[in-house]
Design an enzyme around this catalytic site. Structure first.
Site, PDB file in Angstrom:
ATOM      1  N   LYS A  22      12.778  -2.513 -23.495  1.00 43.84           N
ATOM      2  CA  LYS A  22      12.628  -3.043 -24.851  1.00 43.84           C
ATOM      3  C   LYS A  22      13.989  -3.167 -25.529  1.00 43.84           C
ATOM      4  O   LYS A  22      14.324  -4.211 -26.097  1.00 43.84           O
ATOM      5  CB  LYS A  22      11.706  -2.138 -25.675  1.00 43.84           C
ATOM      6  N   ARG A  61      10.675   3.377 -31.555  1.00 43.08           N
ATOM      7  CA  ARG A  61       9.849   3.153 -30.362  1.00 43.08           C
ATOM      8  C   ARG A  61      10.522   3.723 -29.112  1.00 43.08           C
ATOM      9  O   ARG A  61      11.648   3.362 -28.807  1.00 43.08           O
ATOM     10  CB  ARG A  61       9.644   1.655 -30.114  1.00 43.08           C
ATOM     11  N   GLY A 109       1.489   1.311 -23.971  1.00 38.35           N
ATOM     12  CA  GLY A 109       0.561   2.251 -24.580  1.00 38.35           C
ATOM     13  C   GLY A 109       0.733   3.679 -24.136  1.00 38.35           C
ATOM     14  O   GLY A 109      -0.051   4.552 -24.487  1.00 38.35           O
ATOM     15  N   MET A 126       3.511   5.573 -24.611  1.00 39.10           N
ATOM     16  CA  MET A 126       4.325   6.390 -25.504  1.00 39.10           C
ATOM     17  C   MET A 126       4.244   5.773 -26.890  1.00 39.10           C
ATOM     18  O   MET A 126       4.236   4.559 -27.048  1.00 39.10           O
ATOM     19  CB  MET A 126       5.752   6.435 -24.972  1.00 39.10           C
ATOM     20  N   ARG A 145       9.453 -10.151 -22.620  1.00 37.00           N
ATOM     21  CA  ARG A 145       9.533  -9.621 -21.254  1.00 37.00           C
ATOM     22  C   ARG A 145       8.796 -10.562 -20.314  1.00 37.00           C
ATOM     23  O   ARG A 145       8.029 -11.415 -20.775  1.00 37.00           O
ATOM     24  CB  ARG A 145       8.950  -8.218 -21.176  1.00 37.00           C
ATOM     25  N   HIS A 184     -10.227   4.493  11.654  1.00 42.61           N
ATOM     26  CA  HIS A 184     -10.769   3.451  12.509  1.00 42.61           C
ATOM     27  C   HIS A 184     -11.432   2.358  11.671  1.00 42.61           C
ATOM     28  O   HIS A 184     -11.177   1.165  11.852  1.00 42.61           O
ATOM     29  CB  HIS A 184     -11.778   4.061  13.482  1.00 42.61           C
ATOM     30  N   ARG A 240      -4.939  -5.488  21.446  1.00 47.36           N
ATOM     31  CA  ARG A 240      -5.413  -4.198  21.983  1.00 47.36           C
ATOM     32  C   ARG A 240      -6.531  -4.468  22.965  1.00 47.36           C
ATOM     33  O   ARG A 240      -7.663  -4.719  22.560  1.00 47.36           O
ATOM     34  CB  ARG A 240      -5.910  -3.321  20.834  1.00 47.36           C
ATOM     35  N   ARG A 266      -1.187  -5.393  25.008  1.00 47.05           N
ATOM     36  CA  ARG A 266      -0.990  -3.967  25.287  1.00 47.05           C
ATOM     37  C   ARG A 266      -2.020  -3.515  26.301  1.00 47.05           C
ATOM     38  O   ARG A 266      -3.214  -3.773  26.130  1.00 47.05           O
ATOM     39  CB  ARG A 266      -1.137  -3.158  24.010  1.00 47.05           C
ATOM     40  N   GLU A 282       6.438   4.598  20.020  1.00 44.83           N
ATOM     41  CA  GLU A 282       5.471   5.218  19.111  1.00 44.83           C
ATOM     42  C   GLU A 282       5.492   6.737  19.218  1.00 44.83           C
ATOM     43  O   GLU A 282       4.647   7.415  18.628  1.00 44.83           O
ATOM     44  CB  GLU A 282       4.060   4.680  19.378  1.00 44.83           C
ATOM     45  N   SER A 336       8.333  -2.585  20.749  1.00 46.38           N
ATOM     46  CA  SER A 336       7.539  -2.836  19.550  1.00 46.38           C
ATOM     47  C   SER A 336       7.215  -1.487  18.947  1.00 46.38           C
ATOM     48  O   SER A 336       6.681  -0.606  19.623  1.00 46.38           O
ATOM     49  CB  SER A 336       6.266  -3.592  19.922  1.00 46.38           C
ATOM     50  N   GLY A 346       5.239   1.154  17.276  1.00 44.28           N
ATOM     51  CA  GLY A 346       3.862   1.499  16.931  1.00 44.28           C
ATOM     52  C   GLY A 346       3.940   2.558  15.857  1.00 44.28           C
ATOM     53  O   GLY A 346       3.913   3.742  16.128  1.00 44.28           O
ATOM     54  N   THR A 347       4.089   2.108  14.623  1.00 47.67           N
ATOM     55  CA  THR A 347       4.406   3.071  13.559  1.00 47.67           C
ATOM     56  C   THR A 347       3.219   3.918  13.135  1.00 47.67           C
ATOM     57  O   THR A 347       3.417   4.922  12.465  1.00 47.67           O
ATOM     58  CB  THR A 347       5.012   2.349  12.341  1.00 47.67           C
ATOM     59  N   ASN A 348       2.002   3.530  13.502  1.00 44.41           N
ATOM     60  CA  ASN A 348       0.879   4.430  13.197  1.00 44.41           C
ATOM     61  C   ASN A 348       1.060   5.737  13.953  1.00 44.41           C
ATOM     62  O   ASN A 348       1.078   6.816  13.365  1.00 44.41           O
ATOM     63  CB  ASN A 348      -0.463   3.812  13.621  1.00 44.41           C
ATOM     64  N   ASP A 349       1.177   5.629  15.263  1.00 41.09           N
ATOM     65  CA  ASP A 349       1.332   6.838  16.066  1.00 41.09           C
ATOM     66  C   ASP A 349       2.678   7.500  15.817  1.00 41.09           C
ATOM     67  O   ASP A 349       2.783   8.720  15.819  1.00 41.09           O
ATOM     68  CB  ASP A 349       1.153   6.526  17.563  1.00 41.09           C
ATOM     69  N   CYS A 367       4.438  -3.352  15.276  1.00 33.42           N
ATOM     70  CA  CYS A 367       3.042  -3.787  15.315  1.00 33.42           C
ATOM     71  C   CYS A 367       2.106  -2.739  14.730  1.00 33.42           C
ATOM     72  O   CYS A 367       0.909  -2.818  14.877  1.00 33.42           O
ATOM     73  CB  CYS A 367       2.626  -4.144  16.744  1.00 33.42           C
ATOM     74  N   TYR A 371      10.792  -9.302  14.628  1.00 33.02           N
ATOM     75  CA  TYR A 371       9.547  -9.794  14.030  1.00 33.02           C
ATOM     76  C   TYR A 371       8.700  -8.637  13.538  1.00 33.02           C
ATOM     77  O   TYR A 371       8.924  -7.482  13.925  1.00 33.02           O
ATOM     78  CB  TYR A 371       8.740 -10.634  15.038  1.00 33.02           C
TER      79      TYR A 371
END
Lengths: 891, 891
Positions: free
Chosen positions: B26, B96, B105, B107, B352, B468, B574, B630, B758, B777, B779-782, B844, B864
């Site tokens: 502000k 303010r 809203g 503060m 803004r 899952h 998969r 895979r 992974e 590649s 495998g960021t889940n595992d 992936c 990628y």
């Protein structure tokens, strides 16, 4: 041009390690003996590099090898006056494969090479012993036919047996010259028939083929399996030694034997060994004739009716003893010397560090240092730390008969005999009646601990070297065979099926935890002896090592054992194990099923005095040494009963509804408990647990300090941290309790709060975590599980096959994976100490008792290792060795 | 000496970001407008640094702040001729709070500060409007009493209601001057009574207290919660602006309103907005009076009976429009402008970036670029990629009435209505009859996939954002609410209990997957509209981005959807999902229970043509674009039935003994399946599985190549590698099959073999693995599971409470943990490309569709990202933004 061939007298490198790498240990030993002026039959070695070339070129020999061999043969001729084609003095040689590693009996020797139809006659003339000459030829054809040409050994034996039978003889030595000549004809016919190829008459061809065969033996199935079991790299390759024959079968002043420079069983000083009169090396191995003692003292001790070498041939004995002394002085270690006595002259064929029992190893190492032959550092380095295990547990008596009914993993060393029981309750009942039992389970869980404690040994069908059963048993110092997949446990009918037999509850079995064997019935045992040398050696180790050695101990009993083994504090006290004891499990379960914080606090209040009592005892035992207490780690469902009927019983004993208990257990169920709601995650969800534990620790520290007069500085360890903020939270809780206790008691407790590094994220973010954490301790069990993504409880499904297929060299749960897990530890140590210079860092996973892992810990400058009580002496020694090696590495 | 106070006209830094950081958004906007020469009531800002000082010094103001405020007040006096103590022109100000983040809203503002018993009279005289003056005073005491002094707001309202009732008035505006005076007396009495303290009469004291109160509001519970939900760091702190009052309540040519420079719903060009005549800002918020349209066009469109500003006060409208144009041109974005009209003159209070719908955002971004106001890069950066989700799924109609019966996780966006069913079979049956259903499960497993496919939406009681159910639903583009812990599913009685109500099978519910809400009954929907601007923007994104965008697709249906969304290939197919289909699960199970390799091969032979067929279709759809397949990943027990009754049925249908099936299932049981016998471990144990899959891939590649005329180069991906030697093994199998297929068909298939990264060990040893692996590649889940040691299936037990307690900022399964998991990815990328320069590396895991994670992937130069089909457009945009940001970062 590469030098493929070295005469024994030639120098092949600056250090004996270079020589062994290039010439094999046998070739190197022959070279060394030759250069000491000892009587070694002349000869030469063909290098391991030639063998490498052979495998890299489709099993062909290097082009220039033949000419180098010819040159070496000319040198032999100059030295001995003998040659393959000499009309009066024929050259006979042995050809032996031999790598850097000692692989006894793995690769085959050919003796008497150079004989043929012509040379056998010359030899007969030269020696004046026609029978001897034809016996040599017969043996040569048989060995060459088998080893080099590949004709089945048994076919030769059949013909030999026929010949003996035809002549009505009992022994080969009874065969006449004529019978031997006939035998040779039949041997040659056998070869021609089997291979459509004649036995080669040209000695030079025999030699080339024998060298090829020596190289080829490196990849024989037998050798491959041996290498894989003993972790010997394939690319070490083998050398081959070619050596003039000397003959132990030349009459009453000939023979062959093995001589140790000290007693291999006790370590006592003085030569010791066995020999056969009028025999060649293979006769010793065959074990048909009873060997004689070398010394008269040994003969008297064993009560042998045969004269000793010392008595019968004192001159030969004198030669041998002189050589033995010279060799021990040169190698500065007890030697095992192969010798042949040829018509009164002792020839040496090999000298190497002699095999010895752990007890002998200790005594020899200490004696050699005391005699001034070696330094104390060398004495410390001389002992393979794992050997000490033999000295710390009762074991199956040597030579006792074993009926092996199953093979499992050697999960915890020592041996135990007892009745089979299938439940912890039965084990406890039997213990109350002083009946030794073996607890047999499909697998164990924390609920079984009281039964494991009551049993003499534990046998499980499932689970690896770091399964619950294995870890707990090692902690207790009890023998355990785990993962014996071939047994079948039938709880319902109280039956154990193993080795095709069925055992009932109450039947006697014996476990050999050191070998992983299950034996039927009772087997003779021998008790551990901690000789004086053992103590001396550990003192020297303590004076050498940089790292501290602590123990993983959860109970006063374990702590006392560890203290007596020289532990310098507790590196890991797993507080949850305390909750499984009978008087505690009920309030613990009340805490877990509580619906409100208030109920939880009420249950925890019952546990507080018990925990405090445990800690007071541990602090007292450790008498001012550091004690690291890990707050509760396992997921809560581990404390609840799993089986339907247990649920009913527990609910009844707790006076609650079984459905409530069941529904809480279902709520807590997890897909992957290892990665679940445990460790600091529990402490954050239920800070009141951390409060109770912290209070118990602080109050115990005050009380124990008062009793012992020594200040107790507990180290409180928070498990399963992956984020700095987790530790902020839990440390906040602990600090608040510390302030409360100080206010209540007026006593300020000094303490440290630190964390396990057991998750990859904690290793990677060690610099964040070190801002709060006052120390680190590597929990390498969990760190290995998460780094590899392998559950140690499930690893038995595939890790053994990984080892068999060569995918891993060693089970990473036994010996640290230095490349992966180790690299994370290195990163964590560097990053942690960047943020907090000089931070105390230790290891408390099972690897803390593994010598290879301890060596690694030294290399990354950890402050201490912590291991199960019975491994403390091993760790003390291994840490000392690591210090020495690390100094060598960095200098 | 620090500068704590900045006049609006003063420069506070080089960039507007600096200004916002120091002055709040502000304050920064007021400064900017002042410097543009726009009509801004004069004033000054007190910096966020002053607020930091306040918190770091036990809530005291900096010593020199007061004197700096005094200097600023003198400047105000010079600019306006007004002062707090001026006898004729009293200074009234607003105070303010305002931080860098917009926290509407959160503060509280204080208006009309400076009034007291004396100044109210002067104001009355000056304005000639006594009622106005006393109304201002009354409002000021109420606000100040509430916000600064902390007297409960409701107590003032009660008194006000009493006063209205006493006077018989409906509205406050009906109160007379006398009534207002009486009200003020009662307000003051209330304060004195509540606080034992008088309402302060000194304006300078009022100001100091109001500034403190503004700072204090930063730590109010309301603000803290807002920050935590919106991931706003606590240490941003708040600034406070002090500004001369202008009055919208000065009669018929006064008013207050909000004006957008473009339509916030459609993005259409032209001002747009609402205002109230004769009102102050708080009246707008209160929502008591109906606001009027600003433009006549809007009035006509809405059919409002009230005159528009354009019509009624054309001069004011003209001023406003001029200012709005200027502001949009300055900020180069659609603005939301707060203004006050005081006796015909427009004053600007804030400008803004305006809030807008996704559709409007697209249109505005494209229009601004087309108009030449911004560049196309700026247009690409202007859209928060997550917004696109709104455009890709049917959603609950705006303004539709919602009866929320449960709140779960927004697991997969979009909305769906249907009958409740509890089993996949019921879902399939209903689908066959074209009846839309919602599949309600405690949790889902791969066996439920056919039912999920048949349902319109999925609701689960358990499971996180990457459970899952969530993963599969996102892949299918179906709405899903997961982990709705407050519902209860009773399979036995076919009941769902939620929100205190019980629903039976067949009852209608609606899911809002974007909000994670479960709604009773049928709710109106709106269909996705892919406007032209959407397409244009994605084209621009494609022209900008460096990284490729692929999709995770297991079925032709998913592949087609992804293709239509612009996927440039498949990054993860998969293969195991294919095995769950009805015609395949039986041979799959035959394979699993096979006792011999021969039996296993027989079962695999049945699967081969089906797998080949699947691959042919995928290759055809992707028409020459890369397809990464895979090999089988999950542990085999996932394919076997779990429940007793299922076992019976399956055994019967397979024509085998139920006991055999059960015993195999027990054998395969694992403690931690996530860390068990799966991935490459299976492929090494059962190489015949890898052989079948490789054969299916190669034969399909040849067939698809023939059909489409484009060469197919499959990328075969081996899961769960932690050791190079594992990959050696599996690659060996694949290469052998490739040679066989080439021999059989005479066609050479070009292919690559790579691995998932992974597991932490794979990341650490990427240089080893890259010697064999042709691509990586992530495998960021595992990788997230193992790096944190958290099972995503069990994470719901504690991760939500971690978020609530601030232990983690975001669920690491949704947005990559950049510090930990990210650091491992960085290490793996560096080490991998050290060994294999320029190696292709992608991601992936689920994170491949998360914009923050995509930005990180760009920063470590991945090639990628691959994500579920419905996130492909989001990833295209996010990748483009990442490219631009990364160029900025590195330049």
């Amino acid at each position: 041009m590469a030098q493929w061939v070295y005469n024994f007298a030639e120098k092949s490198g600056d250090r004996s390690a270079d020589a062994a790498r290039l010439l094999g240990s046998k070739g190197a030993s022959l070279s060394a003996m030759a250069s000491l002026g000892l009587p070694v039959p002349p000869g030469f070695s063909i290098t391991t590099e030639a063998c490498r070339w052979y495998y890299e070129h489709d099993r062909a020999l290097p082009d220039d090898l033949e000419s180098q061999i010819d040159v070496a043969l000319q040198a032999l001729r100059r030295a001995t006056g003998r040659g393959f084609e000499d009309a009066r003095r024929p050259l006979l040689v042995s050809v032996r494969p031999g790598s850097r590693a000692v692989m006894p009996g793995m690769m085959d020797t050919v003796l008497n090479l150079g004989l043929n139809d012509r040379n056998v006659e010359i030899l007969a003339t030269e020696t004046g012993d026609r029978r001897f000459a034809y016996d040599c030829y017969r043996r040569f054809i048989q060995m060459y036919g088998d080893v080099v040409m590949g004709v089945d050994h048994d076919l030769f034996e059949e013909i030999l047996d026929d010949a003996k039978a035809d002549g009505g003889h009992e022994q080969e030595t009874d065969l006449s010259v004529e019978e031997l000549e006939a035998l040779i004809v039949r041997y040659k016919a056998l070869i021609a028939e089997e291979l459509e190829e004649e036995f080669p008459q040209a000695p030079r061809v025999q030699l080339t083929e024998a060298v090829k065969s020596a190289f080829a033996s490196w990849m024989s199935q037998r050798a491959s399996i041996h290498r894989s079991i003993n972790h010997i790299p394939e690319d070490w390759y083998t050398a081959a030694t070619v050596q003039c024959m000397v003959f132990g079968n030349r009459g009453a002043e000939s023979g062959t034997g093995i001589c140790f420079t000290r007693n291999q069983a006790t370590g006592e000083r003085g030569v010791y060994g066995e020999f056969l009169l009028n025999a060649q090396g293979e006769d010793v191995t065959a074990g048909i004739r009873t060997p004689r003692d070398i010394t008269e003292a040994a003969r008297i001790a064993t009560g042998s009716p045969y004269a000793s070498l010392e008595k019968q041939l004192p001159d030969a004995f004198g030669q041998l003893k002189g050589h033995a002394d010279k060799l021990e002085a040169h190698y500065r270690d007890m030697q095992e010397v192969e010798f042949t006595l040829e018509e009164g002259k002792v020839w040496l064929l090999q000298s190497r560090a002699g095999k010895r029992t752990a007890r002998a190893a200790m005594r020899i190492a200490v004696d050699l240092a005391d005699e001034g032959v070696t330094t104390r550092e060398e004495a410390v380095l001389a002992i393979e730390p794992g050997m000490l295990d033999q000295l710390l547990h009762p074991t199956i008596a040597e030579g006792a008969e074993r009926t092996v009914i199953a093979q499992g993993l050697p999960a915890s060393p020592g041996a135990a005999t007892g009745e089979i029981v299938f439940t912890p309750e039965e084990a406890e009942k039997a213990a109350a009646q002083d009946r030794p039992v073996i607890l047999v389970r499909v697998e164990t869980s924390p609920e079984d601990v009281h039964g494991m404690n009551a049993a003499q040994g534990i046998l499980t069908q499932r689970g690896g070297m770091t399964s619950h059963a294995a870890v707990v048993a090692r902690g207790m110092g009890k023998p355990c065979v785990s993962g014996a997949g071939m047994i079948k446990v039938d709880y319902k009918n109280h039956l154990l099926t193993a080795g095709g037999r069925t055992f009932r509850k109450g039947d006697i079995i014996t476990l050999d935890g050191g070998k992983g064997q299950v034996l039927a019935g009772r087997v003779a045992m021998q008790q551990p002896e901690l000789s004086g040398a053992f103590g001396t050696l550990l003192e020297w180790a303590d004076a050498t090592r940089r790292m501290g050695v602590r123990c993983n101990a959860d109970t006063p009993k374990e702590a006392r054992a560890a203290y007596s083994f020289g532990a310098e504090g507790i590196g890991l006290c797993r507080t949850e194990h305390m909750f499984f004891e009978e008087d505690r499990i009920t309030p613990m379960r009340e805490m877990i099923i509580a619906d409100t914080e208030q109920e939880r606090r009420a249950a925890l209040a019952k546990l507080l005095p018990m925990q405090r009592g445990d800690f007071i005892e541990l602090f007292e035992i450790m008498a001012g040494m550091p004690v690291t207490i890990r707050l509760i780690d396992p997921p809560l469902h581990e404390f609840l009963p799993h089986e339907e009927e247990d649920v009913e019983a527990v609910a009844k004993s707790m006076g609650i509804d079984a459905d409530r208990l069941k529904s809480r257990a279902t709520e807590l169920r997890e897909f992957n408990p290892m990665l679940g709601h445990r460790g600091c995650r529990l402490l954050i969800s239920y800070p009141e647990i951390a409060e109770m534990q912290a209070r118990a620790i602080f109050e115990a520290a005050i009380e124990a300090g008062r009793k012992t007069g020594r200040q107790v500085t507990p180290e409180i360890m928070v498990p399963l941290i992956s984020l700095k903020r987790e530790l902020d939270h839990v440390k906040g809780t602990i600090d608040t309790v510390a302030a409360e206790v100080e206010k209540e008691t007026g006593v300020r407790v000094h303490y440290q709060v630190g964390t396990m590094i057991e998750l990859p994220r904690a290793a990677i973010r060690a610099h964040d975590i070190a801002e709060v954490s006052e120390f680190f301790s590597f929990g390498t069990n969990d760190l290995t599980q998460t780094t590899f993504g392998i559950s140690r409880d499930d690893a038995t499904q595939f890790v053994p096959s990984y080892e068999a297929k060569g995918v891993v060299d060693r089970d990473p749960f036994i010996s640290l994976d230095l490349d992966g897990v180790g690299d994370l530890m290195r990163i964590a140590t560097e990053r942690g100490r960047d943020a907090r210079p000089g931070m105390k860092i230790g290891i408390c996973g099972e690897h803390g008792g593994d010598p290879v892992s301890i060596d690694f810990c030294e290399s990354i400058a950890l402050d201490y290792v912590s291991c199960s009580p019975y491994r403390v002496p091993i760790a003390r020694l291994a840490a000392a060795q690591a210090t020495i090696r690390n100094q060598t590495r960095s200098s």
